[in-house]
Design a protein around this motif. Structure first.
Motif, PDB file in Angstrom:
ATOM      1  N   MET A   1       0.855  -1.204   0.000  1.00 48.07           N
ATOM      2  CA  MET A   1       0.000   0.000   0.000  1.00 48.07           C
ATOM      3  C   MET A   1       0.882   1.241   0.000  1.00 48.07           C
ATOM      4  N   PRO A   5      -2.347   7.035  -0.167  1.00 49.59           N
ATOM      5  CA  PRO A   5      -3.133   6.601  -1.328  1.00 49.59           C
ATOM      6  C   PRO A   5      -3.926   7.744  -1.950  1.00 49.59           C
ATOM      7  N   GLU A   8      -1.771   9.625  -4.231  1.00 49.90           N
ATOM      8  CA  GLU A   8      -1.581   8.813  -5.442  1.00 49.90           C
ATOM      9  C   GLU A   8      -2.769   8.958  -6.373  1.00 49.90           C
TER      10      GLU A   8
ATOM     11  N   ASP C  16     -10.434   4.406  -8.626  1.00 50.42           N
ATOM     12  CA  ASP C  16      -9.357   4.341  -7.639  1.00 50.42           C
ATOM     13  C   ASP C  16      -9.881   4.668  -6.248  1.00 50.42           C
ATOM     14  N   LEU C  20     -10.032   2.275  -2.997  1.00 50.96           N
ATOM     15  CA  LEU C  20      -9.423   2.642  -1.725  1.00 50.96           C
ATOM     16  C   LEU C  20     -10.449   2.582  -0.588  1.00 50.96           C
TER      17      LEU C  20
END
Lengths: 734, 156, 121
Positions: A1, A5, A8, C16, C20
């Motif tokens: 991970m 995130p 990203e 995405d 997540l």
């Protein structure tokens, strides 16, 4: 991970934005060319829409606001309420350009671009004031709050009313509630999550067994919740179903017992929440028969069902729970999957492969020096190794290669903006957008190309009046074309303007003192005056191509990329600038030569042929200059050893080896070398950064023996050459 | 021009790498020294100033080499196995200084460094930022920004 | 037992984010890029819930939902519509096509998971 995130995803969002902007441009171009079909307009809409959606997720409010207003207009187009006029398309393009600016401003945390509001206003003016108001109301209000409320509150409820002692609700699902995949149990459970919940189920509407329609809804519930609970929160739970159930908020004045027989009272609390598999059965448990079936209970008038069409019985089949069956699929990878890789990593790979090439050359040299026979396994193995290295290198280079399309789209924008700034009608045609070039080359090409495009709009094309008077179409055409040609990429900027006014150019060059007034120059020589430093100065500066940057700067930035620029022009027909670039800045195929005991690399792409000079080939031109006579043409002779300052010119070039090279403009020259050693691929090592520019030298490379060899830039060498091939004292360097 | 670049911040001590050019002793702040390499033949660069010896391959990068002796107005360094190339870095600029031989590493209090007397006639003058005496020998401390010409341009 | 969810959205960013959000919630997620792709993926799995965007190429959200509802085994599978529009008629259209509920983009991860739990148990 990854560590962050969200960061990203945000980075990936901006990349996606660029892709969306590209498809937006494409679609607009199609629309401009007459494609008014729904799908093309839809692509425009979706691109803007997706950018808005993502931007909302990251709280990029300015971007959301812009995209929203743009989208609103496009939605009108999509629904056919707005005609697509040429004027409208122009504004769509302008808005797309500004949207790109907004995206980049958001990405780089820069202030919003100027002109956004004006553009939106102009865009919205297309709708007319009334229509705009309408479009705004029946579309989403621009109320994007970053990570805001996801379940939109039913705004038409008066949340301000005094809460009764207890919230008492009557909840009667319609068949559509089940048909839409909703499940009363889960709603009740969600309510129970809010606080203690009392429920009573009313089975009274269940008809006799034989009359039961398995897809109808027969049950209703009476629910009691603590009065301290926020009514809005309760309403929230029913958000999905408010149109497919009767839901009535009661109070003491609206007692429960007004609702049919209470045959069962179930106590719900959060502890029952986990129990999903057989939960529906528990509703049915008190009954011996399959679940119930009433005609819609009288009760309060149901809200006008917008979902009326969905109400067909065959739709409603709701034993709400089919036991979950194990999945057989695998998580779907995005089709055409791509991997995002840090450019740094690719560069490292490129460098490593470069080292590999050098090491392989060293190894090859050692093997040769060891005197092994050509057929020995070591030699064969080495050859295979070399081929592999070459393949790896090509593949690595391919990773860095990108189509020129985004670059061309930027140029399309330059054309739009610059032509409208000076009131010319200009169309940009592009060819070969899919041509791939090294990313760095593309990036560094943007500035010179922008300048050339501006120049073409400003100086290349005539004014509309002049065009019309000359019997040409009003609209000037600039063509931007990319193609691969013998291991290089050639990009041409062509206009269909009046061509170079050579008289004027010459006069100006004389005036600037760049050439003597009595010099006789060929057409091509005059054209090339444009590239002289100091040619384009103040009086050529216009609002557009001004900024004090001349074609000499364009030329040097192209040269810094290992490229060449050439110009051809035909009076009345137009002008063409042709840029030839290496496909990559990392390697090149070169001829390794020896000059005065120095090893040099000459790019293979610049060499037409090699020859050994005979007495008949060489002609004296001046006291210190020679030409060679080659198949009927005279070609100037340059002694590399002398030009690079390694030694004095020779007294006699008979028997000498020459490389015949050609420049972009077709001019040829013969370079004298002492020996040709080999042809091979070399890794380019820049000199610019560590040392600076050396006239006639493009870069350096590392040879198999670990020594550095210079890579020649023949055209630059010739430009700066003395041309002396007669004996005379020269200062020796090194 | 005379801005001291050889300063070690937060310290009253300065460490110098000293080397020989002919019979003279020079030094540079050790903080700007990246490595010391043995002599290797440099590839000459056309149209370069006389003090630019050429470029060498420093582990895959192209390193310009300055003949420090010529730079300071003296005879060229012979260029044999005894000579060394001191690889220095100033800002983003890396270059090799060709010297006759490296002599020592000296640790001195900063107060031992004296500004050079103002002798405008000396061509090497502007490359020297300080003087010091160690064991009776005079050691010149070089101002690398003045030694490496590109830095003048870069600093602009 | 973890939920199995199919999410269909043409925006990579939204996919995405869904990945997540839902991975954090321990939800097993399957992704598709548009309606057509969604139906393909759906052929191989039996999700507890489906999330779908509206504006998508090839087959939009309305078409996708109708097609899903047209399959016997998915007549009752909860479908949440993911939309930037909160306009009532869009909801109505989604409902008409058979949507279970809707989530307004940009979505709040907590609320999305809550909504999923509410419709899928």
């Amino acid at each position: 991970m990854p560590n962050d995130p969200m960061a990203e995803i945000k980075a990936s969002f901006f990349i996606e934005c660029d892709e969306l902007l590209e498809s937006l441009q494409d679609a607009l171009t199609e629309i401009e060319e007459g494609a008014h079909d729904g799908e093309t307009i839809n692509i425009v809409f979706r691109a803007v829409h997706s950018i808005k959606g993502g931007a909302g997720a990251f709280g990029l409010e300015a971007l959301v606001a812009f995209a929203h207003r743009y989208e609103t207009v496009m939605d009108e187009v999509r629904s056919g309420r707005l005609e697509v006029s040429a004027e409208a398309v122009k504004l769509f393009f302008q808005a797309a350009d500004l949207l790109a600016d907004e995206v980049h401003a958001a990405r780089d945390s820069q202030p919003e671009p100027e002109g956004a509001e004006a553009c939106l206003k102009a865009l919205e003016a297309l709708l007319g004031a009334d229509r705009l108001a309408e479009a705004e109301t029946d579309d989403a209000p621009p109320d994007f709050q970053p990570m805001g409320l996801s379940l939109d509150l039913a705004a038409d409820f008066d949340i301000g009313q005094t809460p009764p002692d207890a919230h008492v609700l009557h909840f009667k699902p319609h068949a559509d509630l089940y048909a839409s995949g909703n499940e009363p149990l889960y709603l009740l459970r969600a309510l129970a999550d809010l606080g203690p919940l009392e429920t009573e189920v009313d089975f009274s509407a269940i008809p006799p067994l034989d009359a039961i329609d398995p897809e109808a809804a027969y049950l209703s519930w009476t629910l009691r919740l603590d009065r301290t609970l926020d009514e809005a929160a309760i309403r929230d739970v029913f958000d999905f179903v408010e149109d497919v159930c009767d839901l009535e908020f009661g109070s003491r004045e609206n007692p429960l017992d007004s609702f049919g027989d209470v045959t069962s009272l179930l106590q719900f609390d959060a502890s029952t929440s986990g129990n999903d598999e057989n939960a529906p059965a528990s509703f049915g448990a008190p009954l011996a028969a399959p679940p119930p079936e009433p005609t819609p209970a009288p009760g309060p008038p149901s809200p006008p069902s917008r979902a009326g069409e969905a109400n067909e019985p065959d739709r409603a089949g709701m034993s709400p729970m089919t036991p979950p069956t194990p999945a057989t699929g695998t998580p779907a990878a995005d089709p055409g999957a791509t991997v995002r890789v840090d450019l740094e990593r690719i560069d490292r790979l490129v460098n490593l492969v470069g080292e590999l090439v050098i090491n392989q050359a060293m190894l090859a040299q050692s093997v040769t020096e060891a005197g092994l026979p050509p057929n020995s396994p070591v030699m064969t193995g080495l050859e295979a190794f070399m081929m592999l290295t070459r393949d790896i290198q090509d593949s690595v280079m391919m990773i860095r290669a990108q189509p020129v399309k985004p670059l061309f789209q930027r140029m399309a924008r330059i054309v739009r903006e610059s032509s409208s700034a000076i009131g010319k009608e200009v169309k940009l045609r592009t060819e070969g957008e899919a041509t791939e070039v090294d990313k760095t080359v593309i990036e560094r090409l943007a500035d010179p190309l922008t300048h050339m495009i501006r120049n073409a709009v400003d100086h290349g094309l005539e004014t509309t009046e002049t065009r019309v008077a000359a019997g040409k179409p009003r609209e000037g055409v600039i063509t931007l074309c990319a193609q691969h040609r013998s291991g290089r990429v050639v990009i041409e900027v062509t206009d269909d303007g009046g061509g170079i006014n050579r008289k004027k150019v010459f006069a100006k060059a004389v005036e600037k003192g760049l050439v003597p007034a009595d010099s006789h120059l060929s057409d091509s020589e005059i054209d090339n005056l444009l590239f002289l430093p100091g040619f384009s100065t103040a009086d050529q500066v216009s609002a557009l191509s001004g900024r004090g940057v001349g074609m000499d700067v364009v030329k040097s930035s192209i040269q810094a990329l290992g490229g060449r620029i050439a110009i051809t022009s035909e009076p009345g027909k137009g002008t063409c600038f042709s840029i030839s670039l290496p496909l990559t800045l990392a390697v090149l195929d070169g001829m390794v030569v020896n000059v005065a005991n120095e090893t040099l690399v000459v790019p293979l792409s610049s060499i037409l042929e090699t020859a050994t000079l005979t007495r008949e080939d060489i002609r004296v031109l001046g006291p210190e200059t020679h030409v060679i006579h080659l198949r009927g043409a005279f070609v100037p002779l340059y002694d590399l050893g002398a030009e690079l300052g390694y030694r004095a010119p020779k007294s006699n070039y008979e028997g000498g080896i020459v490389l015949l090279t050609a420049q972009e403009n077709g001019e040829r020259s013969a370079l004298v070398v002492d020996a040709i050693l080999e042809q091979r691929q070399v890794v380019i090592k820049g000199l610019q950064q560590s040392y600076g520019h050396i006239p006639g030298v493009a870069a350096a490379t590392i040879l198999g023996d670990g020594q550095i060899a210079l890579i020649l830039d023949p055209a630059d060498l010739v430009d700066n050459a003395s041309g002396r091939t007669g004996s005379r004292d020269l200062t020796l360097a090194g | 021009m005379t801005e001291p670049t050889n300063t070690q911040t937060n310290s009253n001590e300065v460490e110098l790498l000293s080397f020989r050019l002919g019979d003279e002793e020079y030094s540079v702040d050790i903080m700007s020294v990246r490595e010391i390499r043995g002599w290797t033949r440099a590839t000459p660069l056309p149209h370069a100033p006389a003090y630019v010896r050429g470029v060498i391959n420093l582990r895959g990068t192209v390193l310009p080499v300055v003949d420090l002796s010529v730079r300071l107005g003296m005879r060229p360094v012979a260029g044999d196995a005894r000579n060394v190339i001191v690889v220095v870095q100033i800002g983003t600029q890396t270059a090799g200084l060709l010297v006759d031989a490296v002599s020592d590493i000296l640790a001195l209090p900063r107060s031992a460094l004296q500004p050079p007397p103002d002798l405008a006639a000396d061509t090497a003058q502007r490359c020297i930022s300080a003087l010091t005496i160690v064991e009776g020998r005079m050691i010149r401390v070089l101002d690398l920004t003045a030694v490496l010409p590109q830095d003048d341009a870069e600093a602009a | 037992m973890s939920l199995k969810v199919l999410a269909v959205d043409d925006s990579r960013t939204i996919r995405d984010m869904l990945r997540l959000t839902l991975a954090d919630a321990g939800i097993e997620l399957y992704l598709a890029e548009d309606g057509v792709h969604g139906l393909e993926v759906l052929g191989g799995i039996d999700p507890d819930a489906i999330i779908s965007d509206i504006n998508m190429p090839r087959l939009d959200g309305f078409g996708f939902i109708e097609a899903v509802r047209g399959q016997d085994r998915h007549r009752a599978t909860p479908i949440l519509v993911l939309t930037t529009e909160s306009a009532p008629e869009l909801k109505a259209r989604a409902r008409a096509a058979g949507a279970t509920g809707w989530i307004v983009k940009p979505f709040d991860p907590v609320k999305l998971v809550k909504a999923l739990n509410m419709v899928a148990g």
